[in-house]
Design an enzyme around this catalytic site. Structure first.
Site, mmCIF file in Angstrom:
data_model
loop_
_atom_site.group_PDB
_atom_site.id
_atom_site.type_symbol
_atom_site.label_atom_id
_atom_site.label_comp_id
_atom_site.label_asym_id
_atom_site.label_seq_id
_atom_site.Cartn_x
_atom_site.Cartn_y
_atom_site.Cartn_z
ATOM 1 N N TYR A 223 -8.310 0.854 -6.023
ATOM 2 C CA TYR A 223 -8.749 -0.192 -5.642
ATOM 3 C C TYR A 223 -10.369 0.571 -5.100
ATOM 4 C CZ TYR A 223 -8.970 -4.035 -2.060
ATOM 5 O OH TYR A 223 -9.428 -5.026 -1.543
ATOM 6 N N GLU B 11 -4.041 -11.237 1.851
ATOM 7 C CA GLU B 11 -4.575 -10.833 3.508
ATOM 8 C C GLU B 11 -3.707 -11.165 3.813
ATOM 9 O OE1 GLU B 11 -6.397 -7.523 3.605
ATOM 10 O OE2 GLU B 11 -7.949 -7.920 2.487
ATOM 11 N N TRP C 297 -2.358 -1.948 4.229
ATOM 12 C CA TRP C 297 -2.352 -3.184 2.061
ATOM 13 C C TRP C 297 -1.860 -2.666 1.480
ATOM 14 C CZ3 TRP C 297 -4.197 -6.757 1.019
ATOM 15 C CH2 TRP C 297 -5.159 -7.186 -0.642
#
Length: 185
Positions: free
Chosen positions: A20, A42, A50
Site C-alpha cells: 500500500y 478513512e 488502517w
C-alpha cells in the site's frame, strides 16, 4: 548484495502495508471517484487501525458496488441490513449510512458542476504540500477541509480523519525524508 528500499516506518510491519505504501499512499490522486472512496474508507477506519480497513478493502468494494457513487446512493434499508450482516466489512450502521449519504452528496456536488477532485485539490492549489517536520495528527488545513465537508453533510470527516485522507491521496507528502517515495510522484 540486493539493497532494500527505505520506507516510512509505519509501512515496515506488514507486507500489505508495504505494498500500500509503495503503490498508493501519498501518490497524488486526481480521480474523483477514487478520492471519494478513500475518504469513505478513512471514515470506516475511525477508532481502528488502517490495516484493518486495508485487509477488508476488497470486501468493502464488493459490498459498496465498487464505490460507484450512483450505485451506492441508491442503497436503502434492505442494503444496510445486509451490510450489517457482512463479516467482510466493518459493520457499523452509522458508518454505512454515512457512506450512502456521502454518495448522495458526491452526486449533488457533481450535479452542481463541482467534481470531487476539483473540490479536494482546490485546498492545496492543485499540488501536494510537502511537509518537512514531524507528522501531525491534524493541521489547520485539515480542520478547514473537515468543516467544509461537514457543512456539505459528510460524516466521519473530523480533522484527524481528513488529514489521514490528505496523506493517503497525496494532497500532502508526509513520506519520511529517507523514504524512497518522498521524491517520487
Amino acid at each position: 548484495m540486493y539493497a532494500t528500499k527505505k520506507r516510512c516506518s509505519w509501512a515496515q510491519s506488514d507486507p500489505l502495508l508495504e505494498t500500500y505504501h509503495d503503490e498508493e499512499w501519498g501518490i497524488p490522486d486526481f480521480d474523483s471517484r477514487s478520492l471519494w472512496e478513500t475518504l469513505m474508507l478513512e471514515g470506516f477506519q475511525a477508532g481502528l487501525a488502517w490495516i484493518t480497513v486495508l485487509r477488508k478493502r476488497d470486501a468493502f468494494r464488493k459490498a459498496f458496488h465498487g464505490f460507484d457513487p450512483a450505485a451506492v446512493a441508491r442503497m436503502g434499508e434492505r442494503d444496510i441490513r445486509r451490510l450489517l450482516e457482512d463479516p467482510g466489512i466493518i459493520r457499523s450502521r452509522a458508518k454505512i449510512e454515512a457512506t450512502i449519504a456521502g454518495a448522495r452528496i458526491y452526486l449533488d456536488m457533481l450535479a452542481n458542476s463541482l467534481a470531487f477532485s476539483d473540490f479536494a485539490w482546490q485546498f492545496v492549489d492543485g499540488k501536494p504540500i510537502r511537509n518537512a517536520g514531524p507528522v501531525p495528527a491534524s493541521t489547520s488545513l485539515s480542520q478547514t477541509i473537515s468543516k467544509e465537508l461537514k457543512r456539505r453533510g459528510f460524516k466521519f470527516v473530523g480533522p484527524t480523519i481528513v488529514y489521514a485522507w490528505m496523506q493517503a491521496v497525496g494532497l500532502v507528502n508526509d513520506h519520511a525524508k529517507d523514504c524512497f517515495r518522498r521524491n517520487l510522484r
